[in-house]
Motif scaffolding. Structure first.
Motif, PDB file in Angstrom:
ATOM      1  N   ALA A 104      24.933  13.531  14.941  1.00  0.00           N
ATOM      2  CA  ALA A 104      26.406  13.860  14.738  1.00  0.00           C
ATOM      3  C   ALA A 104      27.212  14.014  16.024  1.00  0.00           C
ATOM      4  N   SER A 105      26.708  14.663  17.135  1.00  0.00           N
ATOM      5  CA  SER A 105      27.540  14.896  18.342  1.00  0.00           C
ATOM      6  C   SER A 105      28.022  13.704  18.808  1.00  0.00           C
ATOM      7  N   LEU A 106      26.968  12.345  18.670  1.00  0.00           N
ATOM      8  CA  LEU A 106      27.638  11.140  19.408  1.00  0.00           C
ATOM      9  C   LEU A 106      28.592  10.246  18.494  1.00  0.00           C
ATOM     10  N   ILE A 107      28.796  10.945  17.303  1.00  0.00           N
ATOM     11  CA  ILE A 107      29.517  10.431  16.280  1.00  0.00           C
ATOM     12  C   ILE A 107      30.803  11.298  16.449  1.00  0.00           C
ATOM     13  N   ALA A 108      30.873  12.541  16.152  1.00  0.00           N
ATOM     14  CA  ALA A 108      32.206  13.180  16.095  1.00  0.00           C
ATOM     15  C   ALA A 108      32.175  14.499  16.707  1.00  0.00           C
ATOM     16  N   SER A 109      31.592  14.813  17.747  1.00  0.00           N
ATOM     17  CA  SER A 109      31.916  15.806  18.503  1.00  0.00           C
ATOM     18  C   SER A 109      32.996  15.989  18.938  1.00  0.00           C
ATOM     19  N   ARG A 110      33.656  17.176  18.853  1.00  0.00           N
ATOM     20  CA  ARG A 110      35.082  17.321  19.286  1.00  0.00           C
ATOM     21  C   ARG A 110      35.243  17.765  20.831  1.00  0.00           C
ATOM     22  N   GLY A 111      34.243  17.777  21.502  1.00  0.00           N
ATOM     23  CA  GLY A 111      34.075  18.237  23.161  1.00  0.00           C
ATOM     24  C   GLY A 111      34.817  19.492  23.311  1.00  0.00           C
ATOM     25  N   THR A 112      35.064  20.298  22.517  1.00  0.00           N
ATOM     26  CA  THR A 112      35.979  21.480  22.805  1.00  0.00           C
ATOM     27  C   THR A 112      35.288  22.352  23.755  1.00  0.00           C
ATOM     28  N   SER A 113      33.848  22.624  23.849  1.00  0.00           N
ATOM     29  CA  SER A 113      33.149  23.509  24.434  1.00  0.00           C
ATOM     30  C   SER A 113      32.372  22.803  25.579  1.00  0.00           C
TER      31      SER A 113
END
Length: 432
Positions: A104-113
């Motif tokens: 899921a992180s490779l697809i849609a992580s927001r990178g906010t943290s």
């Protein structure tokens, strides 16, 4: 991504990194370790056009931890097919530290943290906890995804042995893929991580109608362990590709076709967001027709038609008659099954003579004897080949492709993108 999990006597568990190298509270900003962003020109050529808004990607995996800061705004309530209950927003991966969360992180992580971004950071994730590949579980998971708004389905899992089925796909699973096609949903799966060893065909990647993805290494060559199979249609980065695990920690690197499939699912989401009028078939056709050729010239069994180029798929026109092998296989399988079905009524037609009941009873008795004997022999053979436990024979296990690895790089180091060999039409970096 190399993350092979086998259960029972067939277990091959390839280790997880001892510790992550980037804490979840690292300063925001695109990680310099995500080399595929540069090779695909994500920030320069893709994100100005789309970031995936309005598209839901189902992740059929170990579940997704929705409490991870980079994902909490992206993860919708989903489903748990394991019988534990819940809505898929817990990652119960006990072996790999959070495979589903990683995909899921490779697809849609927001990178906010953490500063680790997915390639479609405005897409939504529909988590479906179904870590064991089986015809009923995986089929129900696909149908759930389709019925709950997913436009793309990612399955970074696989199970060997598809060559025993017609069309290299269990019939129940093929029906689910057909259902996804009828509802205009793209299904993406990893090709497999055993290309340099047993190299068996793995489903669901081998199923007609599924976009099977091989893995590209950082040296612009096919990753050494990517599956060598005719069903592989495209490739994507799969070596030195890390993820965010279920505790919110970022790993520098990893390897396998899991990552390659997840990145391709993200690419499909970007296309569907940019042009909502594109059908699932057109999305797959564009990704196939605009792919960059790597490895041996022309189509090959490791990267298919080549490594996907997201910017080209977004901007280049593709002829309607361009090859679309994923759906050509599905249409052929569908026509074959329809043909089989069309012949069956004629085969069972009977006349109204007085001998009909006797013939039916005799036929049923013979059929039961044959089936019973065959089932006995099959079970005996399976039981002799399968490991046993206190409750009897153990089921054949799934594979979960891809693993984070301990990275030689420290936080803040500069990881350079791969050096692509000069010259020739078959070795430009993907997306350029």
């Amino acid at each position: 991504m190399r993350w092979l999990l086998r259960v029972g006597a067939t277990v091959t568990a390839i280790g997880l990194a001892a510790a992550p190298v980037v804490p979840a509270h690292a300063a925001p900003g695109l990680s310099d370790r995500q080399w595929w962003f540069g090779s695909w020109n994500i920030q320069e050529k893709v994100w100005p056009l789309t970031k995936g808004k309005g598209v839901t990607v189902a992740v059929i995996d170990t579940g997704v931890n929705a409490r991870v800061p980079d994902l909490e705004a992206a993860v919708l309530p989903g489903a748990d097919m394991t019988g534990r209950g819940g809505d898929g927003r817990e990652d119960n991966d006990r072996y790999k530290g959070g495979h589903g969360t990683g995909m899921a992180s490779l697809i849609a992580s927001r990178g906010t943290s953490s500063g680790f971004y997915g390639i479609a950071p405005e897409a939504m994730i529909l988590p479906i906890a179904a870590p064991v590949v089986s015809p009923p579980v995986t089929s129900n998971s696909i149908r759930y995804a389709v019925d709950h708004g997913a436009k793309v389905v990612n399955i970074s899992l696989g199970l060997p042995g598809s060559d025993v089925f017609p069309n290299q796909c269990p019939p129940q699973l093929l029906d689910a893929v057909k259902y996804a096609d009828s509802k205009d949903v793209v299904v993406v799966a990893s090709a497999g991580d055993e290309g340099d060893t047993v190299n068996s065909p793995d489903y669901p990647g081998s199923c007609p109608g599924v976009l099977a993805v091989g893995a590209l290494a950082r040296d612009s060559k096919p990753w050494v362990s990517t599956q060598r199979q005719s069903y592989v249609t495209v490739g994507a980065p799969g070596q030195d590709v890390g993820w965010i695990n279920k505790t919110g920690q970022v790993f520098d690197t990893g390897e396998g076709t899991s990552q390659a499939a997840a990145l391709t699912a993200g690419a499909a989401a970007l296309l569907r967001s940019h042009d909502p009028e594109l059908s699932a078939r057109q999305v797959v056709q564009r990704l196939t027709a605009t792919a960059r050729d790597f490895g041996p010239p022309g189509r090959d069994v490791m990267l298919g038609y080549g490594v996907i180029s997201i910017s080209r798929a977004l901007t280049q026109n593709v002829p309607e008659d361009a090859p679309n092998p994923v759906y050509e296989r599905l249409d052929k399988a569908t026509a074959s099954k329809a043909g089989d079905g069309a012949t069956k009524p004629a085969a069972v037609e009977q006349d109204d003579s007085g001998g009909f009941p006797v013939l039916v009873v005799a036929g049923v008795v013979v059929a039961l004897l044959v089936l019973g004997g065959g089932a006995f022999l099959l079970l005996r053979r399976r039981n002799s080949a399968m490991p046993t436990g206190p409750m009897g024979p153990m089921p054949s296990p799934p594979q979960q492709f891809g693993r984070p690895q301990q990275s030689p790089y420290q936080h803040g180091s500069q990881m350079q993108p791969p050096q692509y060999p000069p010259g020739g039409p078959h070795n430009p970096p993907p997306g350029r």
